[in-house]
Write an enzyme that holds these catalytic residues in place. Sequence first.
Site, short mmCIF file in Angstrom:
data_model
loop_
_atom_site.label_atom_id
_atom_site.label_comp_id
_atom_site.label_asym_id
_atom_site.label_seq_id
_atom_site.Cartn_x
_atom_site.Cartn_y
_atom_site.Cartn_z
N GLU A 155 0.82 -1.21 0.00
CA GLU A 155 0.00 0.00 0.00
C GLU A 155 0.85 1.26 0.00
OE1 GLU A 155 -3.68 1.92 2.62
OE2 GLU A 155 -2.57 0.19 3.38
N GLU A 257 -12.95 1.92 4.12
CA GLU A 257 -11.99 2.21 5.18
C GLU A 257 -12.09 3.69 5.55
OE1 GLU A 257 -7.34 1.05 6.10
OE2 GLU A 257 -7.79 2.34 4.40
#
Length: 273
Positions: A155, A257
Amino acid sequence: MPLPRHRFAVNLSMLFTELPLPERPAAAAAAGFRAVELWWPWPATPTPAARELDALRGALRDAGTQLVSLNFYAGQLPGPDRGALSVPGEESGRFRANLGVAADFAASVGCTALNALYGNRVAGTDPGAQDALALENLVLAARAAGRVGATLLIEALNPLESPAYPVTGSARAVELAEKVNEASGLGNARFLMDLYHLAMAGEDPTAAISAYGAAHTGHVQVADAPGRGEPGTGTLDVPMLLKRLEQAGYDGWVGLEYRPSGPSADAFGWLEG
């Protein structure tokens, strides 16, 4: 036009946090979702007691929810840490101790994606040495994930909120995933495309989708920017970006998220169109 909830996974480390961890899968199911994702749920330890692992496993099973993405141990999240695998000494050791635990837990609940956060730069430490350690640990993570048939996710964060984190921007994360694939020979490392982090880094998410939407991306996460709230609370056109992802051929999970602006159960109205 309503967006089908079966495409989305609720991040239980940011949503339903008003509830104890074992109660969150059922709350997500009651809100209409059958998939969830998690940061490493025990930030204080990479090796929680078996009873804690069993309790979460049972909660997922009883709720009928599937865990689709799980972070490896990454230190204190939320908090100052941004991963452990490039941090020399004890933190790197804790990351390694977690590899088998996280992979085995993922396998036991049918989770097929494991996210490895890179870690912050450490003052007084050679960045090249940190990068070498990171590659070594990412190869170990790729092997742990591969052993249980999972994808390793890498990420990119944003430099505004994580100024000491060196992996920012889609190109850097994709480059790192390719480097891990070359070093491991497994080909199971993929980009985790977090549209919030890309936007906060000043990157055009539509360009990232065009470049990496299907060929390199293993998982997607969304939140509005700025603020990291639910879509509609900022300026990012999340429904449009999801449409672009679909057009680019991405057909994987999209993790929700974000921080709810009120009770978590009320944070999904934007899906109704």
